[in-house]
Write a protein that holds these residues in place. Structure first.
Motif, PDB file in Angstrom:
ATOM      1  N   ALA A  47       1.589   9.897  -3.577  1.00 21.71           N
ATOM      2  CA  ALA A  47       0.491   8.925  -3.659  1.00 21.71           C
ATOM      3  C   ALA A  47      -0.649   9.440  -4.526  1.00 21.71           C
ATOM      4  O   ALA A  47      -1.184   8.719  -5.361  1.00 21.71           O
ATOM      5  CB  ALA A  47      -0.021   8.612  -2.253  1.00 21.71           C
ATOM      6  N   SER A  88       0.863  -1.194   0.000  1.00 24.55           N
ATOM      7  CA  SER A  88       0.000   0.000   0.000  1.00 24.55           C
ATOM      8  C   SER A  88       0.892   1.234   0.000  1.00 24.55           C
ATOM      9  O   SER A  88       2.120   1.129   0.138  1.00 24.55           O
ATOM     10  CB  SER A  88      -0.877   0.021   1.258  1.00 24.55           C
ATOM     11  N   GLY A  89       0.255   2.383  -0.097  1.00 18.25           N
ATOM     12  CA  GLY A  89       1.011   3.635   0.001  1.00 18.25           C
ATOM     13  C   GLY A  89       1.676   3.767   1.358  1.00 18.25           C
ATOM     14  O   GLY A  89       2.831   4.203   1.466  1.00 18.25           O
ATOM     15  N   THR A 109       1.111   5.492  -4.369  1.00 15.51           N
ATOM     16  CA  THR A 109       0.150   4.390  -4.485  1.00 15.51           C
ATOM     17  C   THR A 109      -0.029   4.115  -5.974  1.00 15.51           C
ATOM     18  O   THR A 109       0.269   4.961  -6.822  1.00 15.51           O
ATOM     19  CB  THR A 109      -1.225   4.764  -3.903  1.00 15.51           C
ATOM     20  N   THR A 155       0.756   8.868   7.746  1.00 14.85           N
ATOM     21  CA  THR A 155       2.155   8.435   7.809  1.00 14.85           C
ATOM     22  C   THR A 155       3.129   9.607   7.921  1.00 14.85           C
ATOM     23  O   THR A 155       4.334   9.417   7.834  1.00 14.85           O
ATOM     24  CB  THR A 155       2.521   7.608   6.557  1.00 14.85           C
TER      25      THR A 155
HETATM   26  C1  LIG Z   1      -3.179   7.626   0.012  1.00 17.24           C
HETATM   27  C2  LIG Z   1      -1.935   8.150   0.629  1.00 17.24           C
HETATM   28  C3  LIG Z   1      -1.072   7.312   1.347  1.00 17.24           C
HETATM   29  C4  LIG Z   1      -1.415   5.906   1.765  1.00 17.24           C
HETATM   30  O1  LIG Z   1      -1.893   5.014   0.869  1.00 17.24           O
HETATM   31  P1  LIG Z   1      -2.628   3.681   1.406  1.00 17.24           P
HETATM   32  O2  LIG Z   1      -2.572   2.787   0.211  1.00 17.24           O
HETATM   33  O3  LIG Z   1      -4.003   4.084   1.809  1.00 17.24           O
HETATM   34  O4  LIG Z   1      -1.856   3.152   2.558  1.00 17.24           O
HETATM   35  C5  LIG Z   1       0.112   7.848   1.810  1.00 17.24           C
HETATM   36  N1  LIG Z   1       0.443   9.122   1.592  1.00 17.24           N
HETATM   37  C6  LIG Z   1      -0.367   9.962   0.912  1.00 17.24           C
HETATM   38  C7  LIG Z   1       0.073  11.362   0.689  1.00 17.24           C
HETATM   39  C8  LIG Z   1      -1.586   9.507   0.421  1.00 17.24           C
HETATM   40  O5  LIG Z   1      -2.383  10.350  -0.250  1.00 17.24           O
END
Ligand SMILES: *Cc1c(COP(=O)(O)O)cnc(C)c1O
Length: 425
Positions: A221, A115-116, A245, A146
């Protein structure tokens, strides 16, 4: 117990629940869960998906996700796996990596993050030690979980310092970023956000990072699909590590990826496996390869530019309806609107919009404590809507937030959605 004949078969052939895959076997074996999936397909087809992080993947991506590669264990990397029988898994990952590198002009790509968030965790693991200081956009301004949320590993294990935006313009205050970097000497600076509708100035971030000897991590992402289509500037030439992502504007399967230069390649790879993950999800890796293949085409470049054009039309339309638009517009797929001038807070606005079939999120506003609404144009553009549809959606937004005739609105939203099925046929 005999398996009962499912109640839903007529729904399968109805246009608003078109399934992009062969659904017959699941429907016969497990009507209970098949019913849920059909209802979800119906929901996606009958309402407008305006959550900025969502999109509709292609039937080809879904086919790869539903393939027998889902059965394969493949810890490690191509040519160096901890399991036998990885010839095809290796091939899928090599193709995905090659395509990602070509698409983004990167020296190295890791396509295994689940995942992101997993990508960001691995980037921190590669570059930082627990307790290190990291400078990132503060959560009240659009930083992701994060980026130092107290309930997230990032906030627990690192010392996060948040930069913000200018309260009047809503734009990143680079003087503040520089001052905080000088004062706090972070080991890494993160640029990227969940709701900033403009492009980070990657060159400026690079300068500041160089001045204080910090790594620059771009968490792209959201805009990665715009970058792939040439509709947004790329952080690749500036950032030490780019996290992303694959399922937002990029329109691939749910998952993450990391790009970096050759000098960090080994550290990044080890940080993904074995440090933060076990076996890669090879069906997802294959689906990422399919999505990268799609993103290389002129049709995708056109799509990416349309996504931005549509967001601009929506922003202008919402402004005309009386919403305040942060940064007075957008350069991306994201529009952040404050419904305050209509006498409604963000949560109530979202409830009314969702009740009318326009599905979106609330988000932090760059000033005060009130929440706004965040919408994105990636999904509605994939399903073939045009600028006139965006202008209409803005009018529907105004009516929904003012609570005008929800029944009529719901019908009109449904008709608009059904004219543009995400999976025709
Ligand atoms: C969506 C997003 C993430 C996390 O992606 P997931 O797949 O939901 O874990 C991290 N950083 C940013 C800036 C995002 O927009």
């Amino acid at each position: 117990m005999p398996v009962t004949t499912p109640a839903a078969p007529e729904a399968v052939s109805s246009p608003d629940t078109a399934m992009p895959q062969d659904f017959g076997a699941l429907l016969r074996q497990d009507p209970e869960i098949a019913g849920v999936l059909l209802a979800e397909a119906g929901r996606q087809a009958n309402t407008l998906q305006l959550i900025a992080a969502e999109n509709f993947t292609s039937p080809a991506v879904l086919a790869a996700l539903g393939s027998p590669l889902a059965n394969k264990y493949a810890e490690g990397y191509p040519g160096a796996r901890h399991h036998g029988g990885c010839e095809q898994a290796d091939e899928a990952e090599r193709i995905a990596v090659r395509r990602a590198m070509a698409l983004f002009g990167a020296e190295h790509a890791n396509v295994q993050p689940h995942s992101g968030s997993s990508a960001v965790l691995a980037a921190y693991a590669a570059l930082l030690r627990p307790g290190d200081t990291v400078l990132a956009m503060g959560l009240p301004y659009g930083g992701h979980l994060t980026h130092g949320a107290p309930g997230n590993f990032s906030g627990r294990w690192f010392e996060f310092v948040g930069y913000g935006v200018d309260p009047d313009s809503g734009l990143i205050d680079y003087a503040q970023v520089r001052a905080l970097a000088r004062a706090r000497s972070p080991k890494a600076i993160v640029c990227g956000s969940i709701s900033y509708p403009r492009h980070p100035d990657y060159e400026r971030f690079r300068d500041i990072a160089d001045e204080v000897g910090a790594y620059l991590i771009a968490d792209a992402a959201h805009p990665m699909g715009l970058i792939a289509g040439g509709a947004a500037p790329s952080p690749v030439p500036y950032a030490d590590v780019v996290c992303a992502t694959t399922h937002k504007v990029l329109r691939g399967p749910r998952g993450g990826m990391i790009l970096c230069g050759v000098e960090l390649a080994e550290r990044i790879d080890r940080a993904v496996f074995p440090f933060t993950q076990g076996g890669a999800q090879m069906h997802t890796v294959a689906a990422k390869a399919v999505a990268f293949g799609e993103a290389e085409t002129p049709a995708f470049a056109l799509y990416a530019h349309q996504v931005v054009a549509h967001a601009r039309v929506l922003a202008a339309g919402l402004e005309a309806e009386g919403f305040d638009i942060t940064t007075d517009g957008t350069d991306t797929h994201i529009v952040v609107a404050d419904p305050g001038p209509l006498g409604v807070d963000g949560r109530t606005a979202r409830e009314r919009l969702v009740a009318a079939g326009m599905v979106l999120d609330t988000c932090a506003l760059p000033y005060g404590d009130a929440r706004g609404i965040r919408l994105g144009t990636a999904a509605v553009t994939t399903q073939g809507m045009d600028e006139a549809d965006m202008a209409r959606i803005a009018v529907l937004f105004g009516a929904a937030v003012r609570d005008d005739d929800p029944e009529r609105l719901r019908t009109e939203v449904r008709e608009l959605a059904e004219r543009n099925p995400p999976y025709p046929g």
